[in-house]
Design a protein around this motif. Structure first.
Motif, PDB file in Angstrom:
ATOM      1  N   MET A  76       0.863  -1.181   0.000  1.00 21.24           N
ATOM      2  CA  MET A  76       0.000   0.000   0.000  1.00 21.24           C
ATOM      3  C   MET A  76       0.898   1.228   0.000  1.00 21.24           C
ATOM      4  O   MET A  76       1.858   1.311   0.772  1.00 21.24           O
ATOM      5  N   LEU A  77       0.570   2.173  -0.876  1.00 24.22           N
ATOM      6  CA  LEU A  77       1.367   3.385  -1.032  1.00 24.22           C
ATOM      7  C   LEU A  77       0.454   4.597  -1.083  1.00 24.22           C
ATOM      8  O   LEU A  77      -0.533   4.606  -1.813  1.00 24.22           O
ATOM      9  N   TRP A  78       0.787   5.610  -0.286  1.00 23.55           N
ATOM     10  CA  TRP A  78       0.093   6.900  -0.326  1.00 23.55           C
ATOM     11  C   TRP A  78       1.036   7.919  -0.957  1.00 23.55           C
ATOM     12  O   TRP A  78       2.201   8.036  -0.547  1.00 23.55           O
ATOM     13  N   LEU A  79       0.547   8.652  -1.930  1.00 24.00           N
ATOM     14  CA  LEU A  79       1.338   9.724  -2.526  1.00 24.00           C
ATOM     15  C   LEU A  79       0.394  10.758  -3.107  1.00 24.00           C
ATOM     16  O   LEU A  79      -0.818  10.629  -3.045  1.00 24.00           O
ATOM     17  N   GLY A  80       0.963  11.817  -3.667  1.00 26.09           N
ATOM     18  CA  GLY A  80       0.150  12.863  -4.262  1.00 26.09           C
ATOM     19  C   GLY A  80       0.544  14.230  -3.745  1.00 26.09           C
ATOM     20  O   GLY A  80       1.252  14.372  -2.734  1.00 26.09           O
ATOM     21  N   GLY A  81       0.048  15.260  -4.422  1.00 25.53           N
ATOM     22  CA  GLY A  81       0.388  16.622  -4.044  1.00 25.53           C
ATOM     23  C   GLY A  81      -0.143  17.045  -2.688  1.00 25.53           C
ATOM     24  O   GLY A  81       0.386  17.976  -2.068  1.00 25.53           O
ATOM     25  N   ALA A  82      -1.203  16.380  -2.220  1.00 19.74           N
ATOM     26  CA  ALA A  82      -1.779  16.739  -0.921  1.00 19.74           C
ATOM     27  C   ALA A  82      -1.016  16.134   0.243  1.00 19.74           C
ATOM     28  O   ALA A  82      -1.301  16.437   1.402  1.00 19.74           O
ATOM     29  N   LEU A  83      -0.043  15.288  -0.058  1.00 21.96           N
ATOM     30  CA  LEU A  83       0.721  14.625   0.998  1.00 21.96           C
ATOM     31  C   LEU A  83       1.849  15.556   1.456  1.00 21.96           C
ATOM     32  O   LEU A  83       2.724  15.919   0.667  1.00 21.96           O
ATOM     33  N   LYS A  84       1.818  15.919   2.724  1.00 26.47           N
ATOM     34  CA  LYS A  84       2.850  16.817   3.226  1.00 26.47           C
ATOM     35  C   LYS A  84       3.931  16.084   4.013  1.00 26.47           C
ATOM     36  O   LYS A  84       4.992  16.637   4.285  1.00 26.47           O
ATOM     37  N   ALA A  85       3.654  14.836   4.388  1.00 33.33           N
ATOM     38  CA  ALA A  85       4.614  14.070   5.175  1.00 33.33           C
ATOM     39  C   ALA A  85       5.846  13.729   4.341  1.00 33.33           C
ATOM     40  O   ALA A  85       5.767  13.528   3.128  1.00 33.33           O
TER      41      ALA A  85
END
Length: 610
Positions: free
Chosen positions: A502-511
């Motif tokens: 599982m991977l979270w990414l994108g422009g809204a990701l600030k971490a």
């Protein structure tokens, strides 16, 4: 009258021999047989014989009754009727034998009523087995019919020709006793408990136990019992004890560190068909299969200890979109009256003012997915008929890159914020992909890996184009799987079949991009995501926030009549039939097994209560 008794006996023996030979065929067909030493293989036949005798007893009852109640009929009529009955039985037995070979090879369990749930969508059901050697299996089926017919017809002819006239008031009662005697092998002996699957289990090796089960008996039992959802078969504890045992998993909600820059980002969830961790080098899998995904793992939050809740697509979708765990002997999506009582991410995003949509290149009628999607309240459902036939593969529907392009086109006209879920299909059997072959080979594993390479390439192209869109800067994109896969075969440890990325990414990701090694399940996505958006997650009672460091690392998954547990430095797989571990790693304690049993009991009771 002696010849009539002998025909019943030899007919019964004939079916027993036939079933024994079918077991030989099963062992030859299954690659796991290589794990078994000669003494274990002997144990398979010795212990499986009781179930063979039981099955042969069922198959002999009708012919035996005919012989018993018709002593006055002409032998020719008896012979013809017996041949017809036997031919019908041969069709049923041979069908189950041949189908079971491929079902077990593909899914790891014997044929039961599970495949019957998918017959409402015959083309998709056919596509599921399209990678199977259909011509060889059909040839085998025809061969079994021909050989079986010849064998039983000769047997019937030989003994019926010896029939002599008898007085029915003497012959019928005596022959009926022979019919009654069949009850003994049918129930498996004189013991208190009648024949059941656990009767033939004898080995710590799971496959050896499965091989001892007679597929025809298993299928018949499944048809009789499989649709009864009245009582909980997993009631292991006194009332209330299972709930207390699970309390350690569900601690009060604590403060968490936000990882996104806004509480109302666009959200895209990509559910990648059969995206097993075994195809990702960073997770100990094959190298060179998913290079685009590998690059993306350095741009976001990479969950490296994430596990599928079940072993089929409809169970994975339920776990991801409703936070509801998979069941070992049932699938809630196939029961719309129950599925409609589940909370859903679609509903939550709809309430929060999101534009919602679901994309799938195939037919959403398969496995009752469509009714569940409507329950999610998606504003737009895009499926197979929304694409040109020229963009379909031969079995399922639109190729992944075609659907990705449609998503890009639609989102350019969609008002923000939006919630999009895309369920891919190109990496599903028969692994047909519209690209030049990269992973060479015509064997099933090579075809699977090649389809994964195509799916990865399509994903990479989509992300590259998405980054150019104005909505990207305020978008959270989540990539995960519907379930793992038995391929590629790396080890015999089945827990790896449930390990998914599982991977979270994108422009809204600030971490800051990093690896998150918190053990979790598909069921945890709902709570983790909703809490980041400050949306209510209380209805998702089985879901836990993976970004809450206070949560106990834990993942539960279910397979056919069994469950698995993953915890730090240890894991286990437990078989419900034999009530024993079939696989484990690390030091497993009694409390670990009890935790899994408590989870299974409580989640199944919740399923029954829906």
């Amino acid at each position: 009258m002696k010849s009539r008794f002998l025909l019943i006996l030899v007919y019964f023996i004939g079916w027993t021999v036939w079933l024994l030979l079918s077991r030989v065929l099963f062992l030859i067909y299954q690659p796991q047989t290589q794990q078994l030493d000669p003494s274990t293989i002997l144990g398979v036949f010795a212990n499986g014989l009781r179930m063979d005798l039981s099955t042969a007893g069922y198959l002999t009852i009708l012919p035996a009754l005919l012989i018993a109640i018709s002593p006055g009929l002409f032998p020719k009529k008896i012979s013809t009727t017996l041949r017809v009955i036997t031919f019908v039985e041969l069709i049923i037995v041979s069908s189950v034998t041949v189908a079971d070979l491929e079902v077990f090879r593909a899914w790891g369990f014997h044929l039961d009523v599970t495949p019957l749930h998918f017959l409402k969508s015959p083309r998709e059901a056919a596509a599921s087995v399209a990678a199977s050697p259909i011509l060889s299996l059909v040839t085998l089926f025809i061969g079994m019919l021909l050989v079986g017919s010849y064998f039983f017809n000769r047997l019937i002819q030989q003994f019926v020709s010896q029939f002599e006239p008898v007085r029915w008031w003497i012959a019928t009662p005596a022959l009926l006793l022979a019919v009654v005697a069949l009850i003994l092998p049918i129930r498996g002996g004189f013991q208190l408990a009648p024949m059941n699957v656990s009767t033939v289990y004898f080995s710590p090796i799971a496959f050896a136990n499965y091989a001892a089960v007679t597929p025809q008996w298993n299928f018949m039992q499944s048809c009789l019992e499989g649709n009864k959802y009245g009582t909980n078969p997993f009631a292991f504890f006194e009332k209330g004890q299972a709930s207390k045992t699970l309390k350690s998993l569900y601690q009060p909600v604590a403060a968490h560190q936000p990882v996104i820059s806004t509480i109302r980002p666009n959200v895209i969830v990509i559910v990648w068909e059969s995206f097993t961790a075994k195809s990702v080098a960073a997770l100990g899998g094959r190298t060179g299969i998913t290079p685009q995904f590998e690059k993306l793992t350095h741009e976001g939050l990479f969950f490296n200890q994430f596990y599928a809740s079940g072993d089929r697509s409809e169970k994975g979708l339920i776990a991801l979109l409703s936070g509801f765990p998979a069941q070992a002997t049932a699938s809630i999506m196939t029961l719309p009256a129950k599925a409609e009582k589940l909370p859903t991410l679609g509903q939550q995003f709809k309430k929060a003012g999101y534009q919602t949509s679901f994309y799938y290149g195939g037919e959403t009628e398969f496995a009752n997915i469509k009714s569940y999607l409507f329950h999610n309240q998606f504003d737009r459902i895009v499926s197979k008929t929304d694409f040109r036939p020229s963009d379909w593969n031969s079995k399922w529907g639109a190729h992944d890159h075609i659907v990705y392009n449609r998503i890009l086109s639609d989102l350019s006209k969609t008002k923000a914020p939006f919630f999009v879920s895309f369920f891919t299909l190109s990496s599903h059997e028969p692994f047909e992909v519209p690209m030049k072959t990269v992973i060479t080979g015509s064997d099933e594993e090579s075809l699977f890996l090649n389809s994964m390479y195509y799916a990865d390439q399509s994903l990479g192209n989509f992300i590259a184009q998405a980054k150019k869109q104005p909505w990207w800067s305020n978008t959270l994109l989540i990539i995960t799987a519907d379930h793992g896969h038995r391929l590629p075969v790396l080890t015999s440890d089945r827990v790896r079949d449930f390990h998914i990325p599982m991977l979270w990414l994108g422009g809204a990701l600030k971490a800051t991009p990093r690896v998150i090694d918190q053990i979790g399940s598909q069921t945890d996505l709902a709570s983790t995501l909703l809490r980041q958006l400050n949306l209510d997650a209380s209805d998702f009672k089985w879901s836990r926030d993976l970004l809450n460091s206070q949560n106990r690392p834990f993942a539960y998954f279910a397979f056919n009549n069994g469950f698995g547990i993953v915890q730090p430095n240890r894991h286990l797989l437990f078989d419900n039939t034999s009530r024993q571990l079939i696989s484990s790693g690390g030091t497993v304690h009694k409390e670990d097994i009890e935790l899994g049993e408590a989870y299974e009991e409580e989640s199944y009771q919740d399923f029954l209560n829906k």
